[in-house]
Design a protein around this motif. Structure first.
Motif, PDB file in Angstrom:
ATOM      1  N   UNK A 136      32.759  -2.451  -5.899  1.00  0.00           N
ATOM      2  CA  UNK A 136      32.483  -2.484  -7.342  1.00  0.00           C
ATOM      3  C   UNK A 136      31.017  -2.556  -7.745  1.00  0.00           C
ATOM      4  N   UNK A 137      30.147  -2.940  -6.826  1.00  0.00           N
ATOM      5  CA  UNK A 137      28.736  -3.090  -7.176  1.00  0.00           C
ATOM      6  C   UNK A 137      27.870  -2.860  -5.938  1.00  0.00           C
ATOM      7  N   UNK A 138      27.803  -1.580  -5.524  1.00  0.00           N
ATOM      8  CA  UNK A 138      27.057  -1.230  -4.306  1.00  0.00           C
ATOM      9  C   UNK A 138      25.612  -1.751  -4.335  1.00  0.00           C
ATOM     10  N   UNK A 139      24.882  -1.642  -5.478  1.00  0.00           N
ATOM     11  CA  UNK A 139      23.511  -2.167  -5.486  1.00  0.00           C
ATOM     12  C   UNK A 139      23.443  -3.666  -5.146  1.00  0.00           C
ATOM     13  N   UNK A 140      24.373  -4.447  -5.661  1.00  0.00           N
ATOM     14  CA  UNK A 140      24.393  -5.882  -5.357  1.00  0.00           C
ATOM     15  C   UNK A 140      24.744  -6.120  -3.886  1.00  0.00           C
ATOM     16  N   UNK A 141      25.672  -5.316  -3.362  1.00  0.00           N
ATOM     17  CA  UNK A 141      26.035  -5.419  -1.953  1.00  0.00           C
ATOM     18  C   UNK A 141      24.811  -5.121  -1.074  1.00  0.00           C
ATOM     19  N   UNK A 142      24.126  -4.021  -1.381  1.00  0.00           N
ATOM     20  CA  UNK A 142      22.951  -3.632  -0.590  1.00  0.00           C
ATOM     21  C   UNK A 142      21.836  -4.663  -0.697  1.00  0.00           C
ATOM     22  N   UNK A 143      21.691  -5.286  -1.849  1.00  0.00           N
ATOM     23  CA  UNK A 143      20.672  -6.329  -2.008  1.00  0.00           C
ATOM     24  C   UNK A 143      20.988  -7.514  -1.098  1.00  0.00           C
ATOM     25  N   UNK A 144      22.256  -7.903  -1.047  1.00  0.00           N
ATOM     26  CA  UNK A 144      22.652  -9.017  -0.157  1.00  0.00           C
ATOM     27  C   UNK A 144      22.345  -8.677   1.303  1.00  0.00           C
ATOM     28  N   UNK A 145      22.615  -7.421   1.681  1.00  0.00           N
ATOM     29  CA  UNK A 145      22.359  -6.991   3.059  1.00  0.00           C
ATOM     30  C   UNK A 145      20.857  -7.021   3.344  1.00  0.00           C
ATOM     31  N   UNK A 146      20.057  -6.491   2.419  1.00  0.00           N
ATOM     32  CA  UNK A 146      18.604  -6.466   2.615  1.00  0.00           C
ATOM     33  C   UNK A 146      18.027  -7.879   2.661  1.00  0.00           C
ATOM     34  N   UNK A 147      18.538  -8.757   1.815  1.00  0.00           N
ATOM     35  CA  UNK A 147      18.091 -10.160   1.848  1.00  0.00           C
ATOM     36  C   UNK A 147      18.451 -10.802   3.185  1.00  0.00           C
ATOM     37  N   UNK A 148      19.628 -10.493   3.677  1.00  0.00           N
ATOM     38  CA  UNK A 148      20.049 -11.029   4.969  1.00  0.00           C
ATOM     39  C   UNK A 148      19.184 -10.469   6.096  1.00  0.00           C
ATOM     40  N   UNK A 149      18.830  -9.187   6.005  1.00  0.00           N
ATOM     41  CA  UNK A 149      17.973  -8.574   7.027  1.00  0.00           C
ATOM     42  C   UNK A 149      16.638  -9.310   7.108  1.00  0.00           C
ATOM     43  N   UNK A 150      16.098  -9.743   5.964  1.00  0.00           N
ATOM     44  CA  UNK A 150      14.830 -10.493   5.965  1.00  0.00           C
ATOM     45  C   UNK A 150      14.985 -11.803   6.728  1.00  0.00           C
ATOM     46  N   UNK A 151      16.148 -12.429   6.591  1.00  0.00           N
ATOM     47  CA  UNK A 151      16.424 -13.684   7.287  1.00  0.00           C
ATOM     48  C   UNK A 151      16.402 -13.482   8.810  1.00  0.00           C
ATOM     49  N   UNK A 152      16.799 -12.300   9.252  1.00  0.00           N
ATOM     50  CA  UNK A 152      16.878 -11.983  10.670  1.00  0.00           C
ATOM     51  C   UNK A 152      15.720 -11.090  11.128  1.00  0.00           C
ATOM     52  N   UNK A 153      14.652 -11.067  10.357  1.00  0.00           N
ATOM     53  CA  UNK A 153      13.495 -10.213  10.615  1.00  0.00           C
ATOM     54  C   UNK A 153      13.019 -10.325  12.061  1.00  0.00           C
ATOM     55  N   UNK A 154      12.979  -9.206  12.753  1.00  0.00           N
ATOM     56  CA  UNK A 154      12.603  -9.186  14.164  1.00  0.00           C
ATOM     57  C   UNK A 154      11.188  -9.719  14.381  1.00  0.00           C
ATOM     58  N   UNK A 155      10.248  -9.372  13.521  1.00  0.00           N
ATOM     59  CA  UNK A 155       8.864  -9.855  13.675  1.00  0.00           C
ATOM     60  C   UNK A 155       8.798 -11.359  13.524  1.00  0.00           C
ATOM     61  N   UNK A 156       9.502 -11.895  12.517  1.00  0.00           N
ATOM     62  CA  UNK A 156       9.491 -13.341  12.284  1.00  0.00           C
ATOM     63  C   UNK A 156      10.100 -14.069  13.472  1.00  0.00           C
ATOM     64  N   UNK A 157      11.135 -13.496  14.054  1.00  0.00           N
ATOM     65  CA  UNK A 157      11.804 -14.133  15.184  1.00  0.00           C
ATOM     66  C   UNK A 157      10.904 -14.178  16.416  1.00  0.00           C
ATOM     67  N   UNK A 158       9.954 -13.249  16.515  1.00  0.00           N
ATOM     68  CA  UNK A 158       9.048 -13.209  17.662  1.00  0.00           C
ATOM     69  C   UNK A 158       7.907 -14.215  17.525  1.00  0.00           C
ATOM     70  N   UNK A 159       7.647 -14.675  16.320  1.00  0.00           N
ATOM     71  CA  UNK A 159       6.517 -15.584  16.093  1.00  0.00           C
ATOM     72  C   UNK A 159       6.798 -16.992  16.584  1.00  0.00           C
TER      73      UNK A 159
END
Length: 159
Positions: A136-159
């Motif tokens: 029903x709201x693909x933009x909101x779904x994609x925003x949640x996914x992108x926000x989650x991706x930031x939480x799992x950011x590969x660069x941040x995890x390497x620091x």
């Protein structure tokens, strides 16, 4: 050594020799520094060009002694947001259920989970909120996914 342990020893050797770029899969280390072949810590990178890009998503594979006759339990962290992931983190994927075959390797499981990230299966939902947003709201779904991706950011995890 049990059949499961023998198979997992071979899987470990094969994965160390030939694994997809950006992935990792390692048996857990016990307190005595021995390997627990029945529990693996794995990392799956988000595919380039998808909202998952840039993240490394940790997955725990838990095997039982009936492996490879039965699939492992595969789980993200509790609360991981995805259409086919239960709130517990357990992953709903056909190759981990009714489509399981003993010939499926750890590498194939991890590639299947990576593919599932950006290609959810709405016919087998595990998260009603994610399903509702996806439908029903693909933009909101994609925003949640992108926000989650930031939480799992590969660069941040390497620091």
């Amino acid at each position: 050594m049990s059949l499961a342990q023998t198979r997992l020893t071979e899987e470990r050797k094969a994965f160390r020799k030939d694994h997809p770029v950006g992935f990792h899969a390692r048996p857990e280390t016990n307190a005595d520094d021995s390997l627990n072949l029945l529990k693996w810590n794995c990392g799956i990178p988000g595919k380039p060009g998808t909202p998952w890009e840039g993240g490394i998503y940790e997955v725990i594979l838990t095997f039982k002694e009936d492996y490879p006759s039965k699939p492992p339990k595969c789980a993200f962290a509790k609360g991981f947001f995805h259409l086919n992931v239960f709130d517990s983190g357990d992953i709903c994927l056909s190759i981990l259920g009714g489509d399981w075959k003993p010939s499926i390797s750890i590498k194939a499981i991890l590639l299947g989970i990576q593919d599932l990230l950006d290609n959810p299966n709405p016919a087998s939902p595990a998260n009603s909120e994610a399903l509702h947003l996806w439908k029903n709201n693909k933009p909101a779904y994609l925003k949640r996914i992108k926000d989650q991706a930031k939480k799992y950011d590969a660069q941040r995890l390497l620091e």
